[in-house]
Design an enzyme around this catalytic site. Sequence first.
Site, short mmCIF file in Angstrom:
data_model
loop_
_atom_site.label_atom_id
_atom_site.label_comp_id
_atom_site.label_asym_id
_atom_site.label_seq_id
_atom_site.Cartn_x
_atom_site.Cartn_y
_atom_site.Cartn_z
NE ARG A 10 -8.03 -3.04 6.18
CZ ARG A 10 -7.66 -3.89 7.19
NH1 ARG A 10 -8.30 -5.24 7.06
NH2 ARG A 10 -6.71 -3.64 7.83
CB THR A 11 -5.13 0.22 1.09
OG1 THR A 11 -5.79 0.89 1.93
CG2 THR A 11 -5.10 1.51 -0.24
CE LYS B 68 19.99 0.42 -3.98
NZ LYS B 68 20.22 0.13 -5.28
NE ARG C 38 -1.43 3.27 2.90
CZ ARG C 38 -2.47 2.60 3.68
NH1 ARG C 38 -2.12 1.75 4.38
NH2 ARG C 38 -3.74 2.73 3.43
CG HIS D 75 -6.85 6.41 2.96
ND1 HIS D 75 -6.85 5.73 1.46
CD2 HIS D 75 -6.73 5.27 3.77
CE1 HIS D 75 -6.64 4.54 1.71
NE2 HIS D 75 -6.53 4.24 2.92
C1 NCD Z 1 -6.86 3.15 7.23
C2 NCD Z 1 -5.56 4.11 6.67
O1 NCD Z 1 -4.55 3.41 6.00
O2 NCD Z 1 -5.65 5.15 6.97
N1 NCD Z 1 -6.74 1.85 6.66
C3 NCD Z 1 -7.10 1.63 5.38
O3 NCD Z 1 -6.71 1.91 4.45
N2 NCD Z 1 -8.44 0.71 5.45
C4 NCD Z 1 -7.11 3.28 8.78
C5 NCD Z 1 -6.36 3.00 9.72
O4 NCD Z 1 -4.94 2.66 9.45
O5 NCD Z 1 -6.47 3.11 10.64
#
Ligand code: NCD
Length: 305
Positions: free
Chosen positions: A51-52, A80, A101, A129
Amino acid sequence: MRHLIDILDLTTQEIDELIETANDIIANPAAYAHKCEGKKLAALFFEPSTRTRLSFEAAMYELGGHVIGFSDAGNSSSAKGESVADTIKMIGCYADIAAMRHFKEGAPLVAAMRSEIPVINAGDGGHNHPTQTLTDLLTIKREKGHFDGLTVGFCGDLKFGRTVHSLITALSRYENVKFILISPQELKVPSYVKDMIKEKSLAYKQTTDLDSVMPELDILYMTRVQRERFFNEEEYLRLKDSYILTPEKLKTAKDTLSILHPLPRVNEIAVAVDDDPRACYFRQALNGKFIRMALILKLLEEAGK
Ligand code: NCD
């Protein structure tokens, strides 16, 4: 240079403005279709994501921009031995804004300190997040119309769930929000997060029992037990099914309850709940694209791009 590393990097007024922009995008998508023409977003994903990453990519495409990046760090120079600081310095030559991320807490902050383009934290380890929190806030605003005075239950892995940490931090800035923290003893919210609630003298309670608090809740924020953050698989297996939301369990809930989940879901919400009008989690995932569009626009504008 303005970055988004922690949700507190934004004032509540700025969050309101982002929500307003996102709502305007939802109402008039065509008006935004060319806003980022010629601009590039770097999507730097050192950890799995559906999703993100895809909502960042869809957001940039719907603004008329382009996306570069990687979704598997094994294919990047980090394999590397390149540091995130060097990676971001170099990405600044190719892109106008970056979403990162990382499995290490603090990595996007380290990157931001060296970056010449805005860096957005798209999730750092078990820490924060903030763009999921913007998604959650847009969802709550659209479902409930306000934040003040809500009783919000967080259920599941409150220890490692970074979306929980950022959302509690964000909601602590509103009036009379009441927090109900529902988790096994082993997965209680970290003390630095609880301190945010205490500092604002907001009401909260901690419990292991979802059923007993269900009738009180305006929002129920369910979360997955974060397998990848456990040191020991046995402990994960013991705790993973601590809470499973079913239609039966929802019988005592308010008709006006909103059920949120950042997704992915594993086992903690039965599929039968999806048809309940109180289930908001798929609408929530859609909202993630619109609020990220608003955020990209804001950060690019502030960077003079
Ligand atoms: C969340 C995350 O990555 O922290 N997912 C997301 O970004 N929608 C929640 C999760 O992974 O449980």
